[in-house]
Design an enzyme around this catalytic site. Structure first.
Site, short mmCIF file in Angstrom:
data_model
loop_
_atom_site.label_atom_id
_atom_site.label_comp_id
_atom_site.label_asym_id
_atom_site.label_seq_id
_atom_site.Cartn_x
_atom_site.Cartn_y
_atom_site.Cartn_z
N GLU A 1 61.77 21.45 -12.78
CA GLU A 1 61.65 20.13 -11.81
C GLU A 1 61.80 20.74 -10.26
O GLU A 1 62.64 21.75 -10.12
CB GLU A 1 62.82 19.37 -12.25
CG GLU A 1 62.80 18.07 -11.20
CD GLU A 1 61.49 17.27 -11.22
OE1 GLU A 1 61.11 16.88 -12.51
OE2 GLU A 1 60.86 17.19 -10.34
N LEU B 1 61.52 18.55 -7.91
CA LEU B 1 61.82 17.47 -7.01
C LEU B 1 62.81 18.01 -5.86
O LEU B 1 63.74 18.82 -5.84
CB LEU B 1 62.21 16.17 -7.35
CG LEU B 1 63.44 16.07 -8.23
CD1 LEU B 1 64.79 15.99 -7.30
CD2 LEU B 1 63.61 14.85 -9.04
N GLY C 1 51.11 48.00 4.30
CA GLY C 1 50.94 49.62 4.92
C GLY C 1 50.15 49.20 6.24
O GLY C 1 50.31 48.14 6.78
N CYS D 1 50.40 48.24 11.38
CA CYS D 1 51.50 47.48 12.18
C CYS D 1 52.76 46.91 11.48
O CYS D 1 53.73 47.13 11.98
CB CYS D 1 50.72 46.02 12.33
SG CYS D 1 49.19 46.10 13.53
P1 NAD Z 1 73.73 16.27 -11.29
O1 NAD Z 1 75.16 17.16 -11.48
O2 NAD Z 1 73.28 15.55 -10.09
O3 NAD Z 1 73.45 15.64 -12.69
C1 NAD Z 1 73.92 16.36 -13.86
C2 NAD Z 1 74.30 15.32 -14.87
O4 NAD Z 1 74.42 15.74 -16.10
C3 NAD Z 1 75.71 14.71 -14.36
O5 NAD Z 1 75.76 13.16 -14.15
C4 NAD Z 1 76.43 14.94 -15.71
O6 NAD Z 1 77.51 14.04 -15.93
C5 NAD Z 1 75.47 15.05 -16.78
N1 NAD Z 1 76.08 15.75 -17.98
C6 NAD Z 1 76.55 16.99 -18.28
N2 NAD Z 1 77.05 16.95 -19.36
C7 NAD Z 1 76.61 15.99 -20.07
C8 NAD Z 1 76.43 15.38 -21.42
N3 NAD Z 1 77.07 16.24 -22.45
N4 NAD Z 1 75.99 14.19 -21.88
C9 NAD Z 1 75.49 13.47 -20.49
N5 NAD Z 1 75.41 13.72 -19.67
C10 NAD Z 1 76.01 15.07 -19.23
O7 NAD Z 1 72.54 17.51 -11.38
P2 NAD Z 1 71.16 17.36 -10.95
O8 NAD Z 1 70.99 17.63 -9.33
O9 NAD Z 1 70.51 16.33 -11.27
O10 NAD Z 1 70.35 19.05 -11.60
C11 NAD Z 1 70.21 18.80 -12.78
C12 NAD Z 1 69.44 20.13 -13.06
O11 NAD Z 1 68.34 20.18 -12.48
C13 NAD Z 1 70.40 21.56 -12.67
O12 NAD Z 1 69.87 22.33 -13.39
C14 NAD Z 1 69.63 21.70 -11.08
O13 NAD Z 1 69.68 22.97 -10.72
C15 NAD Z 1 68.09 21.11 -11.37
N6 NAD Z 1 67.48 20.73 -10.25
C16 NAD Z 1 67.99 20.07 -9.26
C17 NAD Z 1 67.31 19.53 -8.11
C18 NAD Z 1 67.94 18.66 -7.27
O14 NAD Z 1 67.19 18.56 -6.07
N7 NAD Z 1 69.07 18.14 -7.53
C19 NAD Z 1 66.07 19.91 -8.23
C20 NAD Z 1 65.40 20.43 -9.37
C21 NAD Z 1 66.16 20.95 -10.26
#
Ligand code: NAD
Length: 456
Positions: free
Chosen positions: A156, A158, A280, A283
């Site tokens: 992702e 975003l 290389g 500059c």
């Molecule tokens: P976040 O912490 O906002 O959301 C993760 C959610 O997963 C939480 O609400 C948590 O309660 C839930 N969760 C965890 N275990 C669970 C389970 N067993 N059952 C149901 N829900 C469960 O995280 P995020 O910002 O949405 O990021 C999620 C992933 O995407 C990460 O790996 C992050 O690196 C990646 N990512 C984030 C962004 C960003 O801008 N936030 C952008 C691209 C990628």
């Protein structure tokens, strides 16, 4: 398609809304009843501009709902997206949330009567999807990848604060696929989107996300390193410095210089985002060294520029390592080098990566024969002084060689075909120091290796 998303954070919920408003039936799985209730009332549990409005729309038209019933929903899905957190704990990625949900998804697949693709949307290090998620899915479902379920990694991109727009109108969709069936099944979920879709191996998808984030992080730290040098230098304002830098056409093309490729404006800056055997010329090498020395003199800690110099110093040796990985021993072999200058369309040999490469190969006992379209035999002392031979044609350089290294992207080298290499070389080991050749070379039966790609 019926899509179940595990995780209702920024990625899970925003993706859910975007997919729901693009012809899918989405269930967002969370753990807390309060949050699920909020979602079902059309309220996002967190603030993201524009999200509430679209969430309400998706809930009202019944294309999205929240639930805590993971297994039940997975069972009835076409696609399951994993969007849980992957925090860093003690400097290492913590995959416990991923592992926990992979087990639960496996239990859902066990009960399913149809083909389901599981796609990891969370950011995970290369190897995670195949080495951690897949075995858990197989173990807990008792089913095998391929017939009963498919696997993908679908990073992702975003940005928080802009997440709704990014998700509704993405730049690109990267689909890492375990097999073609997984990829094409997942792509149906994105049927309404018009951006480019890249189909790649799963580990490439995982790596793409990190390469993208690390690039932007590097640019920020680089900008801040320049700020430190400006602060420490009297009467220099970094804002004025950046104004002068940003007006470079490579960064901000003016209308008359816009290059459009596949419907995208391509700023010249992009040409610096390819991997090769190092910079290389007259500059970059001297100027980075001078700036680094100046910053150290000001009493600043060594920063990114120091690292840039050290990576560039060792990058030519990566080319030599590719040669040694393909030959049993270098001593006594004949190695052809195509391209000597620091880049194509110049005769400048100053600080060219070819020089340390030739030096190292000769040190290891190779017989090095070089060709360059503009370095004539008359002007060859830069390489002959090192003990290499310069010849007049690529063909002559290749004759009887055990390996060829292409070091410059000259047009005439780009045109060379697999059969040309096979015809003239004793052993067709091709080291592509600039990655100028495409997939046809990889698939031609030649032993092809290049910067950023080696055989196991
Ligand atoms: P976040 O912490 O906002 O959301 C993760 C959610 O997963 C939480 O609400 C948590 O309660 C839930 N969760 C965890 N275990 C669970 C389970 N067993 N059952 C149901 N829900 C469960 O995280 P995020 O910002 O949405 O990021 C999620 C992933 O995407 C990460 O790996 C992050 O690196 C990646 N990512 C984030 C962004 C960003 O801008 N936030 C952008 C691209 C990628």
């Amino acid at each position: 398609m019926k899509v179940t998303i595990i995780g209702t954070g920024y990625v899970g919920l925003v993706t859910g809304v975007s997919l729901a408003l693009n012809n899918n039936k989405v269930v967002c799985i969370g753990r807390q009843t309060k949050k699920i209730d909020e979602i079902n009332e059309g309220h996002s549990p967190f603030f993201e501009p524009g999200l509430d409005e679209l969430l309400t729309k998706a809930v009202n038209n019944k294309s999205l709902r929240g639930s805590d019933q993971l297994i039940e929903n997975v069972k009835n899905s076409d696609v399951v997206l994993i969007a849980v957190g992957t925090p860093t704990v003690k400097n290492k990625i913590d995959l416990s949330q991923i592992e926990e949900v992979a087990k639960e998804i496996g239990k859902g697949i066990k009960l399913a009567r149809k083909y389901i693709v599981v796609a990891v949307k969370s950011t995970v290090v290369p190897g995670t999807t195949e080495k951690i998620v897949l075995p858990l899915l197989e173990k807990y479902s008792g089913k095998k990848l391929g017939k009963d379920f498919g696997l993908s990694m679908n990073p992702e991109f975003l940005r928080e604060g802009n997440a709704v727009e990014d998700s509704m109108d993405p730049d690109r969709i990267v689909i890492g696929q375990a097999d073609k069936k997984s990829g094409s099944h997942l792509a149906k979920m994105y049927g309404n989107f018009t951006c480019p879709i890249l189909y790649v191996p799963i580990k490439t998808a995982e790596m793409t996300k990190y390469a993208s984030n690390a690039l932007f992080a590097t640019l920020i730290s680089y900008s801040n390193e320049i700020a430190r040098i400006c602060e420490t230098t009297k009467d220099v304002d970094v804002v004025d410095v950046w104004r002068g830098v940003h007006l470079d056409h490579r960064l901000s093309p003016s209308q008359s210089k816009i290059v459009i490729k596949n419907n995208r404006v391509v700023p010249g800056f992009v040409s610096y985002l390819f991997s090769g055997c190092g910079y290389g010329g007259s500059c970059f090498p001297k100027d980075t060294k001078a700036l680094d020395a100046y910053a150290l003199e000001l009493g600043l800690e060594p920063g990114i520029i120091s690292k840039v110099i050290s990576i560039n110093r060792t990058q030519p040796l990566r080319v030599v390592a590719l040669v040694t990985s393909g030959l049993k021993k270098v001593k006594g072999t004949r190695i052809a080098i195509l391209g000597l200058t620091f880049k194509e369309n110049t005769d400048d040999m100053r600080e060219a990566p070819s020089l340390p490469i030739i030096t190292e190969l000769i040190k290891q006992g190779a017989h090095v024969v070089c060709h360059d379209p503009v370095i004539s035999v008359r002007k060859s002392s830069a390489v002959t002084d090192l003990g290499a031979i310069l010849v007049d044609s690529a063909e002559e350089a290749l004759k009887g060689s055990d390996a060829v290294i292409v070091l410059t992207g000259w047009a005439e080298y780009k045109k060379l075909t697999p059969s040309f290499f096979k015809k003239h070389m004793k052993n067709p080991l091709l080291i592509d120091g600039r990655r100028i050749y495409g997939k046809d070379m990889l698939e031609s039966g030649i032993d092809y290796r290049g910067i950023g790609y080696n055989k196991k």
